[in-house]
Design a protein around this motif. Structure first.
Motif, PDB file in Angstrom:
ATOM      1  N   SER A 107      -5.739  -7.193  -6.346  1.00 34.07           N
ATOM      2  CA  SER A 107      -5.440  -6.075  -5.456  1.00 34.07           C
ATOM      3  C   SER A 107      -4.430  -6.503  -4.396  1.00 34.07           C
ATOM      4  CB  SER A 107      -6.723  -5.598  -4.768  1.00 34.07           C
ATOM      5  OG  SER A 107      -6.403  -4.655  -3.777  1.00 34.07           O
ATOM      6  N   PRO A 108      -3.477  -5.637  -4.072  1.00 29.74           N
ATOM      7  CA  PRO A 108      -2.530  -5.988  -3.007  1.00 29.74           C
ATOM      8  C   PRO A 108      -3.153  -5.912  -1.615  1.00 29.74           C
ATOM      9  CG  PRO A 108      -2.047  -3.794  -3.841  1.00 29.74           C
ATOM     10  CD  PRO A 108      -3.155  -4.362  -4.709  1.00 29.74           C
ATOM     11  N   TYR A 109      -4.364  -5.343  -1.528  1.00 29.16           N
ATOM     12  CA  TYR A 109      -5.025  -5.197  -0.233  1.00 29.16           C
ATOM     13  C   TYR A 109      -6.274  -6.056  -0.160  1.00 29.16           C
ATOM     14  CZ  TYR A 109      -2.022  -1.280   0.912  1.00 29.16           C
ATOM     15  OH  TYR A 109      -0.934  -0.506   1.203  1.00 29.16           O
ATOM     16  N   ILE A 110      -6.626  -6.423   1.065  1.00 29.67           N
ATOM     17  CA  ILE A 110      -7.840  -7.183   1.328  1.00 29.67           C
ATOM     18  C   ILE A 110      -8.614  -6.455   2.434  1.00 29.67           C
ATOM     19  CG2 ILE A 110      -6.619  -8.671   2.966  1.00 29.67           C
ATOM     20  CD1 ILE A 110      -8.532 -10.941   2.188  1.00 29.67           C
ATOM     21  N   SER A 111      -9.930  -6.505   2.352  1.00 32.41           N
ATOM     22  CA  SER A 111     -10.766  -5.917   3.407  1.00 32.41           C
ATOM     23  C   SER A 111     -10.897  -6.922   4.533  1.00 32.41           C
ATOM     24  CB  SER A 111     -12.160  -5.573   2.861  1.00 32.41           C
ATOM     25  OG  SER A 111     -12.058  -4.617   1.839  1.00 32.41           O
ATOM     26  N   VAL A 112     -10.655  -6.463   5.761  1.00 27.46           N
ATOM     27  CA  VAL A 112     -10.742  -7.354   6.916  1.00 27.46           C
ATOM     28  C   VAL A 112     -11.554  -6.693   8.025  1.00 27.46           C
ATOM     29  CG1 VAL A 112      -8.558  -8.550   6.464  1.00 27.46           C
ATOM     30  CG2 VAL A 112      -8.572  -6.537   7.925  1.00 27.46           C
ATOM     31  N   ASP A 113     -12.152  -7.538   8.854  1.00 26.93           N
ATOM     32  CA  ASP A 113     -12.820  -7.091  10.069  1.00 26.93           C
ATOM     33  C   ASP A 113     -11.901  -7.448  11.231  1.00 26.93           C
ATOM     34  OD1 ASP A 113     -15.044  -6.191   8.687  1.00 26.93           O
ATOM     35  OD2 ASP A 113     -16.125  -8.081   8.914  1.00 26.93           O
ATOM     36  N   VAL A 114     -11.577  -6.456  12.045  1.00 21.66           N
ATOM     37  CA  VAL A 114     -10.630  -6.623  13.146  1.00 21.66           C
ATOM     38  C   VAL A 114     -11.328  -6.300  14.462  1.00 21.66           C
ATOM     39  CG1 VAL A 114      -8.514  -5.702  14.177  1.00 21.66           C
ATOM     40  CG2 VAL A 114      -8.647  -6.024  11.700  1.00 21.66           C
ATOM     41  N   THR A 115     -11.152  -7.167  15.441  1.00 20.59           N
ATOM     42  CA  THR A 115     -11.630  -6.923  16.798  1.00 20.59           C
ATOM     43  C   THR A 115     -10.427  -6.971  17.727  1.00 20.59           C
ATOM     44  OG1 THR A 115     -13.729  -7.998  16.272  1.00 20.59           O
ATOM     45  CG2 THR A 115     -13.225  -7.680  18.598  1.00 20.59           C
ATOM     46  N   LEU A 116     -10.315  -5.957  18.571  1.00 21.29           N
ATOM     47  CA  LEU A 116      -9.229  -5.923  19.549  1.00 21.29           C
ATOM     48  C   LEU A 116      -9.737  -6.543  20.843  1.00 21.29           C
ATOM     49  CD1 LEU A 116      -7.859  -2.350  18.806  1.00 21.29           C
ATOM     50  CD2 LEU A 116      -6.925  -4.538  18.069  1.00 21.29           C
ATOM     51  N   TRP A 138       1.966  -6.240   9.588  1.00 24.61           N
ATOM     52  CA  TRP A 138       0.845  -5.883   8.720  1.00 24.61           C
ATOM     53  C   TRP A 138       1.068  -4.517   8.085  1.00 24.61           C
ATOM     54  CZ3 TRP A 138      -4.390  -6.934  11.649  1.00 24.61           C
ATOM     55  CH2 TRP A 138      -4.511  -8.292  11.909  1.00 24.61           C
ATOM     56  N   GLY A 139       0.611  -4.380   6.857  1.00 28.48           N
ATOM     57  CA  GLY A 139       0.584  -3.093   6.180  1.00 28.48           C
ATOM     58  C   GLY A 139      -0.859  -2.603   6.137  1.00 28.48           C
ATOM     59  N   VAL A 140      -1.283  -1.866   7.150  1.00 26.32           N
ATOM     60  CA  VAL A 140      -2.655  -1.361   7.211  1.00 26.32           C
ATOM     61  C   VAL A 140      -2.739  -0.087   6.379  1.00 26.32           C
ATOM     62  CG1 VAL A 140      -4.476  -0.459   8.728  1.00 26.32           C
ATOM     63  CG2 VAL A 140      -3.014  -2.332   9.522  1.00 26.32           C
ATOM     64  N   ALA A 141      -3.711  -0.051   5.462  1.00 32.26           N
ATOM     65  CA  ALA A 141      -3.904   1.134   4.624  1.00 32.26           C
ATOM     66  C   ALA A 141      -4.428   2.283   5.485  1.00 32.26           C
ATOM     67  CB  ALA A 141      -4.879   0.823   3.498  1.00 32.26           C
ATOM     68  N   THR A 142      -3.819   3.448   5.338  1.00 31.82           N
ATOM     69  CA  THR A 142      -4.245   4.617   6.107  1.00 31.82           C
ATOM     70  C   THR A 142      -4.825   5.714   5.226  1.00 31.82           C
ATOM     71  OG1 THR A 142      -2.020   5.552   6.012  1.00 31.82           O
ATOM     72  CG2 THR A 142      -2.562   4.203   7.943  1.00 31.82           C
ATOM     73  N   SER A 143      -4.804   5.509   3.926  1.00 32.77           N
ATOM     74  CA  SER A 143      -5.266   6.569   3.025  1.00 32.77           C
ATOM     75  C   SER A 143      -6.721   6.429   2.618  1.00 32.77           C
ATOM     76  CB  SER A 143      -4.393   6.612   1.771  1.00 32.77           C
ATOM     77  OG  SER A 143      -4.449   5.373   1.102  1.00 32.77           O
ATOM     78  N   ARG A 163      -2.677  -4.984   3.634  1.00 32.86           N
ATOM     79  CA  ARG A 163      -1.897  -5.590   2.558  1.00 32.86           C
ATOM     80  C   ARG A 163      -1.929  -7.104   2.715  1.00 32.86           C
ATOM     81  NH1 ARG A 163       1.436  -3.959  -1.323  1.00 32.86           N
ATOM     82  NH2 ARG A 163       1.547  -1.754  -0.878  1.00 32.86           N
ATOM     83  N   ARG A 164      -2.231  -7.806   1.632  1.00 32.31           N
ATOM     84  CA  ARG A 164      -2.327  -9.268   1.684  1.00 32.31           C
ATOM     85  C   ARG A 164      -1.024  -9.910   2.150  1.00 32.31           C
ATOM     86  NH1 ARG A 164      -6.675 -11.384  -1.545  1.00 32.31           N
ATOM     87  NH2 ARG A 164      -7.586  -9.739  -2.810  1.00 32.31           N
ATOM     88  N   LYS A 165       0.085  -9.429   1.603  1.00 30.96           N
ATOM     89  CA  LYS A 165       1.389 -10.003   1.954  1.00 30.96           C
ATOM     90  C   LYS A 165       1.655  -9.750   3.427  1.00 30.96           C
ATOM     91  CE  LYS A 165       6.222  -9.892   0.721  1.00 30.96           C
ATOM     92  NZ  LYS A 165       7.246  -9.264  -0.094  1.00 30.96           N
ATOM     93  N   GLY A 166       1.909 -10.793   4.173  1.00 30.20           N
ATOM     94  CA  GLY A 166       2.200 -10.660   5.589  1.00 30.20           C
ATOM     95  C   GLY A 166       0.990 -10.852   6.491  1.00 30.20           C
TER      96      GLY A 166
END
Length: 169
Positions: A107-116, A138-143, A163-166
């Motif tokens: 998959s070109p995407y990975i699931s991540v946990d983000v804290t601001l 970053w290419g954050v999925a919005t769909s 997106r994994r790349k970047g």
């Protein structure tokens, strides 16, 4: 019949609802539809007027878009911290791969946990995605779906697809 005022509805006007249809009336009387930045810029310049049809349960209502500032904020043309939860600054972001995700290595995407860590909150995923694209590439999925966890009023962790790349820093 005169159209109703979108400004009178205030922040409750459904500027970004999928069922809201925008109509642009140009200086020469031609009609187009859509809600892009160019339509906003023409309306600001006085070269056109924007209207919206808001479908109701039994009938539809015609509104004049008479608060172009609110329109621009709702559509992300102008930044709105109240709507997005995001300040206009470089975010202090902590992220890690979601330990419970079953991401396919193909998959070109990975699931991540983000804290601001900067204290911002994500209310508008598209606004956050645009800021992360600009700030970190970053290419954050919005769909797809996304969510958050954490105490009310406290620091939240957001589950996103990126997106994994970047995805390096």
């Amino acid at each position: 019949m005169e159209p109703r005022s979108a400004a009178d509805v205030g922040k409750d006007f459904p500027y970004t609802a999928r069922t809201t249809c925008y109509i642009e009336v140009h200086e020469d009387g031609t009609l187009t539809h859509g809600d892009d930045r160019a339509a906003y810029e023409r309306a600001i310049a006085g070269k056109s007027r924007l209207f919206a049809v808001w479908p109701g349960e039994w009938s539809s209502h015609l509104f004049v878009i008479d608060d172009l500032d609110e329109y621009a904020k709702a559509h992300g043309i102008k930044h709105d911290e109240e709507r997005t939860g995001l300040k206009e600054h470089i975010h202090d972001v902590r992220w890690e791969p979601d330990p419970y995700a079953k991401d396919s290595p193909r998959s070109p995407y990975i699931s991540v946990d983000v804290t601001l860590e900067c204290g911002c909150e994500i209310h508008d995923l598209r606004a956050f995605a645009a800021q992360m694209k600009e700030q970190r590439g970053w290419g954050v999925a919005t769909s797809g779906g996304w969510g958050s966890s954490g105490p009310p009023g406290g620091r939240r962790t957001y589950s996103l697809r990126v997106r994994r790349k970047g995805l390096t820093d």
